[in-house]
Design a protein around this motif. Structure first.
Motif, short mmCIF file in Angstrom:
data_model
loop_
_atom_site.label_atom_id
_atom_site.label_comp_id
_atom_site.label_asym_id
_atom_site.label_seq_id
_atom_site.Cartn_x
_atom_site.Cartn_y
_atom_site.Cartn_z
N ARG A 95 0.83 -1.21 0.00
CA ARG A 95 0.00 0.00 0.00
C ARG A 95 0.86 1.26 0.00
O ARG A 95 0.53 2.27 -0.63
CB ARG A 95 -0.93 0.01 1.22
N GLN A 96 1.97 1.20 0.72
CA GLN A 96 2.88 2.35 0.76
C GLN A 96 3.48 2.63 -0.62
O GLN A 96 3.56 3.79 -1.06
CB GLN A 96 4.00 2.10 1.77
N SER A 97 3.88 1.55 -1.31
CA SER A 97 4.42 1.71 -2.67
C SER A 97 3.36 2.29 -3.61
O SER A 97 3.65 3.17 -4.46
CB SER A 97 4.91 0.37 -3.20
N GLU A 98 2.14 1.79 -3.42
CA GLU A 98 1.03 2.32 -4.24
C GLU A 98 0.83 3.81 -3.97
O GLU A 98 0.67 4.61 -4.90
CB GLU A 98 -0.24 1.54 -3.91
N PHE A 99 0.85 4.17 -2.68
CA PHE A 99 0.66 5.57 -2.29
C PHE A 99 1.76 6.45 -2.90
O PHE A 99 1.49 7.52 -3.44
CB PHE A 99 0.66 5.67 -0.76
N LEU A 100 3.00 5.99 -2.77
CA LEU A 100 4.12 6.78 -3.27
C LEU A 100 4.07 6.91 -4.81
O LEU A 100 4.44 7.96 -5.36
CB LEU A 100 5.44 6.14 -2.86
N ALA A 101 3.62 5.85 -5.50
CA ALA A 101 3.50 5.92 -6.97
C ALA A 101 2.46 6.95 -7.38
O ALA A 101 2.68 7.78 -8.30
CB ALA A 101 3.14 4.55 -7.53
N ILE A 102 1.31 6.92 -6.66
CA ILE A 102 0.27 7.91 -6.98
C ILE A 102 0.76 9.31 -6.66
O ILE A 102 0.55 10.27 -7.43
CB ILE A 102 -1.02 7.60 -6.19
N LEU A 103 1.46 9.44 -5.54
CA LEU A 103 1.99 10.74 -5.15
C LEU A 103 2.99 11.26 -6.18
O LEU A 103 3.01 12.46 -6.51
CB LEU A 103 2.65 10.62 -3.77
#
Length: 442
Positions: A95-103
């Motif tokens: 989820r953190q990787s997903e968040f950072l990618a979207i960010l």
């Protein structure tokens, strides 16, 4: 209006072709401008739509995904705090990787102050979570405050972008309305211009045609001086000028026709005088040949007026054809009346023309006498004084007056000089001619 102002009006008046060109250019300009504004408006709206889809809607959608991802990270961190399962660490990391990618994708499109605050706050939240995972404590995670701050910033980012989207949509609506108004205005202006120009041209042409039609009726009634009063400068004005010139020419032709001999159809005294005066004004040298038939009265008494009229008519044709053949189209032949004719030619052609006319006449006239009269070479008759006499076969005498520049001032003077020469010629038998006071017997 004074004559001095007419040339200026003539120069400033447009022709019909120029009017049509100017009007069509104006209509084309307005239509092209309307089309250009319409295309530019569509292009601007399309660019705005692309910008909204690429940036605003993407950021708003991404903000929603960030919020869901952030809430999911909170739930996973909470479950880890209770269960201490490494599986939740793996889920959190995803989820953190997903968040950072979207960010990261948002940062490529809008790296403003609010975005940087969000990055900083999430970095603080991530560090708190990492410390909690490393401590393996069962205490509630201390990152709740940071998580709430990240969610709040995400909502602020979405809200600000939604407000910006609203402004862009409002601006797009305004530009669309302005483009539609301006396009309609230009298109309507072009239409009004086309209708106006067409109406003015139709009115101008129809009015001029009515005037010309009226002028034709007036000329048909004999009013050759009628002026249709059509302004000059365009094609119809030029036609009106030609129309007026035609009227003047018809007037001249009518005068010539009225003046012409009904027997020979040659121009009469009025036309003869006009030609002589015109040549005198030009100053160019010319020859005036006065031809007179000798013993014509005796012929008329002997053969009758019908036969005599035929001789006059055929003599006129002989003189006319000879002049046209030898002296060219600029020469003039007139019928003074009775058996008198006038030939006006170039000065150097007078002698040769007279010789040709005399030769042809002498050959021609023998065909109009009886064999008996030709054998005698004369006819019996009564002169103007009632005395019986013998008259020779008809002959022709030509008195030639050469007019040099300044020698004569009027047609009357030329006629008097010719009469003096003719008196000398009458004293000589047979056909002959005399140039001024020099006699050239045949």
């Amino acid at each position: 209006m004074s004559d001095s102002t007419k040339p200026l009006q003539t120069r400033t008046r447009f022709t019909l072709i120029q009017k049509l060109i100017v009007s069509y250019v104006a209509m084309l300009f307005l239509t092209t401008t309307a089309l250009a504004f319409s295309v530019m408006g569509l292009y601007s709206l399309n660019r705005t739509a692309k910008e909204i889809a690429k940036t605003d809607l993407f950021i708003i959608d991404s903000a929603n995904r960030l919020r869901e991802s952030m809430l999911a990270q909170e739930r996973i961190a909470g479950k880890y705090a209770i269960l201490k399962s490494d599986e939740f660490k793996l889920l959190y990391s995803q989820r953190q990787s997903e968040f950072l990618a979207i960010l990261g994708e948002i940062g490529q499109r809008d790296n403003n102050g609010l975005f940087r605050s969000l990055v900083a706050r999430y970095d603080a939240y991530r560090k708190e979570i990492e410390r909690a995972f490393a401590a393996s404590t069962t205490e509630p995670l201390p990152a709740k405050k940071e998580a709430d701050a990240v969610v709040s910033l995400i909502e602020d980012l979405s809200s600000s972008r939604q407000k910006l989207l609203g402004k862009k949509l409002a601006e797009a609506d305004r530009r669309e309305a302005d483009t539609v108004k301006l396009t309609l205005f230009l298109a309507f202006s072009g239409f009004i211009l086309a209708v106006t120009v067409a109406a003015l041209n139709v009115h101008s042409i129809s009015t001029s045609i009515r005037k010309l039609k009226k002028g034709m009726h007036r000329i048909a009634e004999g009013d050759f001086d009628y002026d249709p009063q059509i302004p000059i400068g365009d094609e119809i004005g030029a036609l009106a000028e030609d129309f007026s010139r035609m009227g003047k020419k018809l007037k001249e032709l009518e005068q010539i026709s009225l003046d012409a001999s009904p027997l020979t159809r040659l121009p009469g005294n009025i036309a003869i005088e006009r030609v002589l005066n015109k040549l005198l004004q030009s100053g160019e040298p010319f020859a005036v040949c006065y031809a007179d038939l000798d013993n014509f009265k005796a012929y008329n008494d002997r053969y009758g007026y019908i036969k005599a009229s035929e001789v006059i008519k055929l003599t006129a044709e002989l003189i006319h054809d000879t002049v046209r053949e030898l002296a060219g189209g600029n020469a003039f032949v007139g019928h003074v009346g009775g058996d008198d004719f006038v030939m006006v030619v170039a000065a150097e052609r007078g002698g040769s023309l007279c010789e040709a006319v005399i030769k042809r006449f002498d050959d021609f006239i023998r065909n109009h006498y009886s064999a008996e009269d030709l054998a005698r070479g004369a006819i019996e008759g009564v002169d103007r004084y009632g005395v019986s006499r013998t008259f020779p076969i008809m002959s022709i005498s030509v008195a030639v007056v050469i007019s040099q520049q300044g020698e004569f001032t009027s047609a009357v003077q030329i006629a008097k000089a010719a009469a003096d020469i003719k008196d000398l010629l009458k004293k000589s038998p047979g056909s002959n001619y005399l140039i001024n006071r020099r006699r050239n017997p045949r």
